[in-house]
Design an enzyme around this catalytic site. Structure first.
Site, PDB file in Angstrom:
ATOM      1  N   ALA A  84      -2.049   7.481  -3.564  1.00  0.00           N
ATOM      2  CA  ALA A  84      -1.460   8.436  -4.510  1.00  0.00           C
ATOM      3  C   ALA A  84      -0.249   7.879  -5.249  1.00  0.00           C
ATOM      4  CB  ALA A  84      -1.082   9.715  -3.759  1.00  0.00           C
ATOM      5  N   ALA A  85       0.770   7.478  -4.507  1.00  0.00           N
ATOM      6  CA  ALA A  85       2.011   7.049  -5.151  1.00  0.00           C
ATOM      7  C   ALA A  85       1.801   5.743  -5.918  1.00  0.00           C
ATOM      8  CB  ALA A  85       3.116   6.882  -4.103  1.00  0.00           C
ATOM      9  N   GLU A 139      -4.043  -3.207  -1.480  1.00  0.00           N
ATOM     10  CA  GLU A 139      -4.338  -2.104  -0.552  1.00  0.00           C
ATOM     11  C   GLU A 139      -4.982  -2.708   0.693  1.00  0.00           C
ATOM     12  OE1 GLU A 139      -3.972   1.244   0.039  1.00  0.00           O
ATOM     13  OE2 GLU A 139      -5.147   0.732   1.816  1.00  0.00           O
ATOM     14  N   SER A 157      -7.099   5.230  -4.171  1.00  0.00           N
ATOM     15  CA  SER A 157      -7.072   6.551  -4.813  1.00  0.00           C
ATOM     16  C   SER A 157      -8.027   7.539  -4.162  1.00  0.00           C
ATOM     17  CB  SER A 157      -7.427   6.430  -6.295  1.00  0.00           C
ATOM     18  OG  SER A 157      -6.292   6.105  -7.025  1.00  0.00           O
ATOM     19  N   CYS A 200      -6.289  14.556   1.715  1.00  0.00           N
ATOM     20  CA  CYS A 200      -6.211  16.018   1.849  1.00  0.00           C
ATOM     21  C   CYS A 200      -7.605  16.632   2.027  1.00  0.00           C
ATOM     22  CB  CYS A 200      -5.544  16.631   0.618  1.00  0.00           C
ATOM     23  SG  CYS A 200      -4.046  15.759   0.112  1.00  0.00           S
ATOM     24  N   ASP A 226       5.123   8.944   0.476  1.00  0.00           N
ATOM     25  CA  ASP A 226       5.461   9.260   1.867  1.00  0.00           C
ATOM     26  C   ASP A 226       6.421   8.269   2.515  1.00  0.00           C
ATOM     27  OD1 ASP A 226       3.695  11.333   1.586  1.00  0.00           O
ATOM     28  OD2 ASP A 226       2.268  10.642   3.095  1.00  0.00           O
ATOM     29  N   ARG A 283      12.315  43.654  -3.002  1.00  0.00           N
ATOM     30  CA  ARG A 283      12.998  44.966  -2.985  1.00  0.00           C
ATOM     31  C   ARG A 283      13.606  45.226  -1.615  1.00  0.00           C
ATOM     32  NH1 ARG A 283       8.632  49.019  -5.447  1.00  0.00           N
ATOM     33  NH2 ARG A 283       9.739  50.410  -4.043  1.00  0.00           N
TER      34      ARG A 283
HETATM   35  C1  FAD Z   1      -5.818  15.115   6.755  1.00  0.00           C
HETATM   36  C2  FAD Z   1      -4.749  15.180   5.705  1.00  0.00           C
HETATM   37  C3  FAD Z   1      -4.644  16.286   4.906  1.00  0.00           C
HETATM   38  C4  FAD Z   1      -3.637  16.353   3.931  1.00  0.00           C
HETATM   39  N1  FAD Z   1      -3.551  17.478   3.156  1.00  0.00           N
HETATM   40  C5  FAD Z   1      -2.594  17.559   2.207  1.00  0.00           C
HETATM   41  C6  FAD Z   1      -2.500  18.690   1.357  1.00  0.00           C
HETATM   42  O1  FAD Z   1      -3.304  19.636   1.467  1.00  0.00           O
HETATM   43  N2  FAD Z   1      -1.515  18.710   0.420  1.00  0.00           N
HETATM   44  C7  FAD Z   1      -0.628  17.676   0.257  1.00  0.00           C
HETATM   45  O2  FAD Z   1       0.240  17.745  -0.619  1.00  0.00           O
HETATM   46  N3  FAD Z   1      -0.710  16.569   1.052  1.00  0.00           N
HETATM   47  C8  FAD Z   1      -1.658  16.494   2.007  1.00  0.00           C
HETATM   48  N4  FAD Z   1      -1.748  15.377   2.801  1.00  0.00           N
HETATM   49  C9  FAD Z   1      -0.752  14.310   2.644  1.00  0.00           C
HETATM   50  C10 FAD Z   1      -1.133  13.352   1.528  1.00  0.00           C
HETATM   51  O3  FAD Z   1      -2.412  12.837   1.746  1.00  0.00           O
HETATM   52  C11 FAD Z   1      -0.120  12.233   1.496  1.00  0.00           C
HETATM   53  O4  FAD Z   1       1.167  12.789   1.354  1.00  0.00           O
HETATM   54  C12 FAD Z   1      -0.363  11.277   0.347  1.00  0.00           C
HETATM   55  O5  FAD Z   1      -1.587  10.632   0.493  1.00  0.00           O
HETATM   56  C13 FAD Z   1       0.761  10.253   0.297  1.00  0.00           C
HETATM   57  O6  FAD Z   1       0.492   9.319  -0.679  1.00  0.00           O
HETATM   58  P1  FAD Z   1       1.134   7.863  -0.589  1.00  0.00           P
HETATM   59  O7  FAD Z   1       0.542   7.101  -1.704  1.00  0.00           O
HETATM   60  O8  FAD Z   1       2.593   7.989  -0.472  1.00  0.00           O
HETATM   61  O9  FAD Z   1       0.666   7.304   0.817  1.00  0.00           O
HETATM   62  P2  FAD Z   1      -0.816   7.043   1.340  1.00  0.00           P
HETATM   63  O10 FAD Z   1      -1.778   7.985   0.747  1.00  0.00           O
HETATM   64  O11 FAD Z   1      -0.701   6.988   2.817  1.00  0.00           O
HETATM   65  O12 FAD Z   1      -1.139   5.611   0.767  1.00  0.00           O
HETATM   66  C14 FAD Z   1      -0.469   4.491   1.192  1.00  0.00           C
HETATM   67  C15 FAD Z   1      -1.449   3.349   1.174  1.00  0.00           C
HETATM   68  O13 FAD Z   1      -0.734   2.148   1.425  1.00  0.00           O
HETATM   69  C16 FAD Z   1      -1.559   1.299   2.188  1.00  0.00           C
HETATM   70  N5  FAD Z   1      -0.675   0.335   2.836  1.00  0.00           N
HETATM   71  C17 FAD Z   1       0.284   0.575   3.766  1.00  0.00           C
HETATM   72  N6  FAD Z   1       0.937  -0.542   4.078  1.00  0.00           N
HETATM   73  C18 FAD Z   1       0.384  -1.531   3.329  1.00  0.00           C
HETATM   74  C19 FAD Z   1       0.624  -2.926   3.217  1.00  0.00           C
HETATM   75  N7  FAD Z   1       1.584  -3.518   3.926  1.00  0.00           N
HETATM   76  N8  FAD Z   1      -0.155  -3.639   2.371  1.00  0.00           N
HETATM   77  C20 FAD Z   1      -1.132  -3.044   1.638  1.00  0.00           C
HETATM   78  N9  FAD Z   1      -1.397  -1.722   1.721  1.00  0.00           N
HETATM   79  C21 FAD Z   1      -0.643  -0.985   2.544  1.00  0.00           C
HETATM   80  C22 FAD Z   1      -2.264   2.234   3.140  1.00  0.00           C
HETATM   81  O14 FAD Z   1      -3.458   1.664   3.619  1.00  0.00           O
HETATM   82  C23 FAD Z   1      -2.499   3.456   2.258  1.00  0.00           C
HETATM   83  O15 FAD Z   1      -3.775   3.449   1.663  1.00  0.00           O
HETATM   84  C24 FAD Z   1      -2.748  15.278   3.770  1.00  0.00           C
HETATM   85  C25 FAD Z   1      -2.855  14.142   4.580  1.00  0.00           C
HETATM   86  C26 FAD Z   1      -3.847  14.080   5.529  1.00  0.00           C
HETATM   87  C27 FAD Z   1      -3.960  12.860   6.395  1.00  0.00           C
END
Ligand code: FAD
Length: 461
Positions: free
Chosen positions: A12-13, A36, A42, A46, A295, A454
């Site tokens: 996501a980020a 990745e 991507s 959730c 995150d 209220r």
């Molecule tokens: C089951 C579940 C349900 C969820 N439901 C919700 C919801 O309903 N609403 C909501 O807002 N959020 C929800 N979330 C949270 C949401 O998925 C996360 O907050 C979001 O994905 C965070 O995005 P990110 O890009 O910060 O981290 P991530 O999605 O964790 O992506 C980080 C990526 O970095 C990669 N990575 C890490 N270290 C390295 C490295 N050294 N080298 C290369 N790659 C690396 C990882 O493999 C990962 O793919 C849920 C999460 C889960 C697990």
């Protein structure tokens, strides 16, 4: 001269940042490489509980928003899956990634750290994963979801979900949908600890009504195994038989790379940034060209300015966007959070925002709260769903600082009204006077949030 953006973490980020940067800077100006470590980019974590529960038409691929091929074709972004970034060297301005073909060393002009948060895994669970114990899973990644689905398909009957936060609740629904007996083990006195018990009671009733066994005040201490497969979860109150165990014990920001590179890790445990997602050094100064989002970072709570970590996709996408716009030369800021979250269990919806009275107390601010029961649509219509709403205000000013609600269809997203009020610094009186939509199939003439406002006004005196 072409500059290079390197992204660590392709979800996501990271990919929001990459996409936004590309929108502002053409492929001749900016080369973008995203590393990745996993096998997907991507993807919607959730959606995993709903996929496990059999609700996602199209299977796993439906949860993947964009493939590396699509990123390459449509955005000239080079996504390298299976590449684990092991080193960030800020002096040389390069990263080292371990890939299938060995180490790759790549320089950068701009770097985005979007490594996410890793699941909290107690030692006993880590040992089970290391030993390859069958029947123990997390619900963090698509392979996790795939493994749980396979275990269910192979005939698992009795599940224990460790952790009663929102992921534990959602996974419990999924496993019940698939016909398993499910026990939830929760250390605290209630599920969904961020919602007060008087409000979350409706969620508990729904879970018990659907057949889940709730073991609150129970601490998981280990696994019982036979022939390499789990047979029970050992707790401080005895063993609970299980052939499928899902750990949903929370997450911690992945900050190791940032810390090793000398970036500042905030007191809440996430990478410290300014509001343009620029990473800070140990002295709190901006490190030019280095960003962190999602995150792995800490965020500011807008009500009292406290820094905290909140692992939610909604923030990760917004922070990634801000980082990408900044890299692209634009102006954008991430203003912080008010702690809004929503989940559900079958047809019961639960949500919260802002601060609870307990959190207000910890912040040393006197508060007033009011709780009401109402319906999400006109009460005279058939099966009007019930809803409980609690609002919290600062005693001295009447400013609304938080709210929680649990109820049937149509309840949950009403939290957005409260989140907006909290963000805007509205008082209970402002909320009562808000021009909200009314029509019997969608709302009672007084929206439940305004009924609560209220009562809050009365309590404020
Ligand atoms: C089951 C579940 C349900 C969820 N439901 C919700 C919801 O309903 N609403 C909501 O807002 N959020 C929800 N979330 C949270 C949401 O998925 C996360 O907050 C979001 O994905 C965070 O995005 P990110 O890009 O910060 O981290 P991530 O999605 O964790 O992506 C980080 C990526 O970095 C990669 N990575 C890490 N270290 C390295 C490295 N050294 N080298 C290369 N790659 C690396 C990882 O493999 C990962 O793919 C849920 C999460 C889960 C697990």
């Amino acid at each position: 001269m072409t500059e290079r953006l390197v992204v660590v973490g392709g979800d996501a980020a990271g990919m929001s940042a990459a996409s936004q940067a590309r929108r502002r800077r053409g492929r001749d100006e900016l080369e973008i490489v995203a590393f990745e470590r996993g096998a997907h980019t991507s993807y919607s974590a959730c959606g995993i509980p709903y996929w496990i529960g059999g609700l996602v038409a199209g299977g796993r691929d439906a949860l993947v928003a964009r493939s590396p091929e699509a990123f390459a074709r449509d955005h000239a972004i080079d996504v390298r899956l299976g590449h684990d970034v092991t080193t960030v060297d800020l002096d040389r301005r390069e990263v080292v990634a371990r890939g299938p073909g060995g180490d790759v060393r790549l320089g950068f002009d701009h770097l985005v750290l979007g490594a996410g948060a890793g699941p909290v895994t107690p030692d006993w669970a880590a040992e089970a994963f290391a030993a390859g114990t069958r029947g123990v899973y997390r619900a963090q990644t698509l392979p996790d979801g795939e493994a749980i689905r396979a275990a269910v398909g192979a005939g698992a009957r009795r599940a224990v979900v460790c952790g009663g936060g929102y992921i534990g609740v959602e996974v419990t629904e999924a496993l019940l949908r698939r016909g398993l007996d499910v026990t939830v083990v929760q250390r605290g006195p209630q599920l969904m600890g961020s919602i007060d018990p008087e409000v979350s009671v409706g969620l508990r009733h729904a879970m018990e009504g659907h057949g889940a066994t709730l073991r609150c005040g129970t601490v998981a201490r280990g696994l019982v195994t036979r022939a390499g497969a789990v047979t029970a979860v050992a707790t401080d109150q005895g063993e609970i038989p299980a052939d499928l165990v899902v750990l949903a014990l929370g997450v911690r920001p992945r900050t190791e790379l940032a810390a090793a590179a000398g970036l500042r890790i905030g007191g809440s445990g996430g990478i410290a940034t300014d509001d343009r997602q620029r990473a800070l050094d140990a002295d709190g100064a901006v490190v030019e060209g280095v960003y962190a989002a999602g995150d792995c970072t800490e965020v500011v709570h807008r009500v009292y300015g406290r820094r905290m970590t909140v692992a939610l996709g909604t923030h990760a996408n917004k922070q990634g966007r801000v980082a990408g716009i900044t890299i692209g030369g634009g102006q954008a800021r991430f203003p912080g959070v008010v702690g809004t979250a929503i989940t559900g269990f079958f047809d019961v919806e639960a949500a919260r925002t802002g601060l609870s009275c307990a959190e207000m107390g910890r912040a040393g601010v006197e508060c007033v709260h009011a709780t009401i029961e109402s319906t999400t649509i006109a009460g005279y219509l058939p099966d009007a769903p019930r809803v409980t709403v609690r609002l919290v205000a600062e005693a001295a000013t009447g400013r609304v600082v938080g709210g929680q609600l649990v109820g049937g269809r149509g309840a949950g997203k009403r939290i957005d009204t409260i989140a907006t009020a909290v963000t805007a610094g509205m008082t209970a009186e402002d909320l009562v006077g808000l021009d909200l939509a009314y029509c019997p199939p969608y709302s009672p003439v007084w929206d439940p949030v305004q009924v609560a406002a209220r009562k809050l006004l009365d309590a404020l005196g």
